[in-house]
Structures are given as C-alpha cells and as structure tokens.
Design an enzyme around this catalytic site. Structure first.
Site: not given
Ligand code: PLP
Length: 379
Positions: A41, A94, A165, A190
C-alpha cells in the site's frame, strides 16, 4: 542474475509485503536504506517502474501511481485542499470531477468556477486567496483546449499551483509541466493503458509537492495493483504509435461527420470551425486528441438509432481502447449533472463521444456511414 540471462520483459511483483532480516533492518527502512519496500500500500516495484516511465514522458521530477484517475484527483485534493481552503476549477471537466468538487464544497472547501477561454476570469478569481487551480488540457467531452501556458503564468504570478488533467492529450500531445503547470494528473485507465484492462491514475509534478500529496495515497488506501501497473507499463511501450494513429483517425472522422446530413455539430480541435482551433495549432503542434464529439438530429432518439445502426463499434463508456468505441456523455460521464447544467455546457441528449482506435480509417468510415444511415432513416 547474470546480465545475459536477465528477462527482457519486466517482472510482476504481486507481493503485498516485503521481508526484513531483523529489527535493525526494519528500522533502517524508515531512516532511509537500500530497502525501499515494506508494504504494497506504501509502494511496490511495478508502481515504481510505471511511475518512472511516466515521469520521463511528462518531464516530471516526481510521479506517483494511484488506483484510478479519480483517486489521483482525490490525492491532490486531500493534499492541497480542505475546510477553509479554496479551489478555482474549470467549468469544462469530466462530470465525476465536478461531482467530487461539489462534495468537497459540502465539507467546507470554497469553490469558484471559471471558463478557460477567459483567462481574465482566472486572474480576477486569483485576486482572492486560493490553494489550487484545476483544468483539463483537452476537456471531456467537448474537447475544448486550455491555454496552459497563459493559465500557468497567471497561477505562477498569484503563487497558486495549477493542476492539469492530461488524460485526453496524453504526454505525447501535451506536457503541462513544461507549459507552466505544477501538477499533472492522468487517468491511466484510458490511453496510457490503451487496452481497457487496467484501472489506474497518475499524479506527477515538481518534487516540492510530493511530500504534500504522496503520503495520502497510502493513508487513504489509494494505491495501485501491481498487475495493473505491469499491464500499463506494457501499454506505454506503444503509447506514441497508438495515440498518433488514433488522433489521425479522429481528424478524418471529424471531417467526415461534418459533411453528413443528420449531424448538427461536430467537435474536434482539428476542425477550422472549432473555437480553439488556432490555439491548438499553436500549442499542440503534434496533435490534440483521439476524441470526437458529435450531436445528432433527433436528440436521444438520434443517438439511439446511431448506436443500433453502427454495429461495428460498441457503446463502451470509457475511451482510449485500441478499437473505436462510443460513449453517451448525458447518460454516463456527465450523468451527475442536472439536465439544465448539461444543456448549459452544450452536452445535449443527442451528443455522442467517440474514442477512435487504431483501425484503418476505411473501417471506421464504413461503420459510421451505417450509423448515419440509421439516423436518417429514423427521422
Ligand atoms: N479525468 C478524465 C478527463 C476522465 O475522462 C476520467 C474518466 O473518464 C477520469 C479523470 C477518471 O478516471 P478513472 O475512470 O480512471 O477514475
């Protein structure tokens, strides 16, 4: 391992934990030794491999991998925002990013919005104290292009970090950090992965910001999966080839759609009528994106007829796959906005968003011609 026998392809390290010889060895992990891993983690070799590849591409001196594009945005917000702090965000984002910013607002962060084609608005907003500015290089879904250089200057003058972004542009078409941004965010789910088989995010930037953002990835459990990192490192090897081929298809598709009966509007920065065409030519000389949005006559009925008629390409609400896919912003990416908010942003019920793939353009054109036939028959 002898150099001549080392595997050519990178290895996968799925281990969630790493071993130590004794308590001194364990202690030296925290005080800085050769042992760089303790618990997945906090970090693992596949995330570091992917981060170093992306740092090179984005010209960043620090990069971290997170579990998704949304978690990379969340890590930046956790690091830089909070009650009493203020974000100035682009209106062209978005849909889920907008919903996340509204959630922050309900928890005490102050929020102001601006439109990137009015940099003077940002200048005015930054006359009041702010802690972060957020824009998309090329916006989802209407592919509006932000002048990162100009916005970056304004933010630098005001001493406020600009986060960009870069999901649609990818580092092949834009490197926001070189243009004046302090932080770059990307949904690696993506184009970076490129094969729709991993969910990941990137946050990268100047090393001065690492200590303020990176620790939240472990603290809030926003960490990545080793296998997804491995797949995405592999995807990156063909990133440039894929995005250039897909962008060339998008340019041709936009021109094709602009001449079709039944198409009311086409959005792609390569079209001379696009509001940011000259900005794109000046600031993104290698290309802009593989996304084309187009508005069909007949609203939702037109969109439905197109999807049913164009059987070659599936309705797959994502983008950046090797093959061409279709998405419906009003029903997916911008579903969290009200109909009137969508309307105000130009996201109507007849809008489809295409992510062009790397097929030959003839295959794409044939599929879209069938879709348009169905739209015109249904009218
Ligand atoms: N940023 C943009 C521009 C996006 O289009 C998306 C998802 O569609 C995201 C961020 C979120 O990425 P993810 O789905 O990997 O969480």
């Amino acid at each position: 391992m002898n150099g001549t026998h080392r595997p050519l392809a990178p290895s996968i390290h799925p281990s969630s934990v790493f071993n130590f010889t004794d308590l001194d060895d364990l202690e030296s992990y925290f005080t800085g030794s050769d042992q760089v891993y303790l618990y997945a983690r906090d970090g693992h070799p596949n995330a570091d491999d992917l981060a170093s590849r992306l740092a090179r591409l984005e010209h960043a001196d620090w990069a971290s991998i997170t579990s998704s594009g949304m978690s990379s945005i969340a890590a930046v917000f956790l690091g830089l925002l909070g009650p009493g702090r203020r974000i100035v965000a682009s209106r062209w984002l978005y849909g889920k990013t907008i919903v996340l910013i509204r959630d922050l607002e309900s928890r005490g962060t102050q929020v102001s919005w601006f439109t990137p084609d009015c940099p003077e608005d940002l200048e005015r907003e930054l006359e009041q104290p702010a802690h972060l500015v957020l824009v998309e290089t090329v916006s989802n879904p209407l592919v509006r292009v932000a002048d990162i250089g100009r916005l970056g200057n304004i933010c630098q003058t005001a001493g406020v970090p600009l986060a960009v972004d870069n999901t649609f542009a990818t580092p092949i078409f834009a490197r926001p950090l070189e243009m004046g941004a302090s932080i770059v965010i990307e949904s690696l789910t993506k184009l970076a992965n490129g094969h729709s088989d991993a969910t990941l995010g990137l946050v990268a930037g100047h090393s001065s910001l690492k200590a303020r953002i990176h620790p939240f990835i472990s603290l809030y459990g926003l960490n990545s999966s080793p296998f997804d990192c491995w797949l995405t490192s592999r995807g990156l090897e063909t990133l440039e080839l894929r995005v250039k081929a897909a962008e060339s298809n998008a340019c041709q598709l936009a021109t094709f759609l602009a001449g079709q009966q039944g198409v009311e509007a086409v959005h792609h920065p390569s079209l001379p009528g696009h509001p940011d065409h000259s900005l794109t030519v000046r600031t993104m000389p290698m290309g802009s994106c593989n996304i084309v949005a187009f508005e069909l006559a007949g609203g939702r009925g037109g969109a439905q007829a197109f999807i049913r008629g164009c059987q070659e390409f599936t309705l797959s609400p994502s983008l950046g796959h090797t093959g061409t896919t279709l998405s419906y912003p009003a029903g997916t990416s911008h579903r969290g906005l009200s109909a009137s908010e969508r309307e105000a942003e130009g996201i109507g019920p007849g809008l489809l968003r295409v992510s062009t793939g790397i097929e030959s353009f003839e295959i794409i054109q044939a599929g879209f011609a069938k879709g348009m036939l169905a739209v015109n028959q249904a009218r």
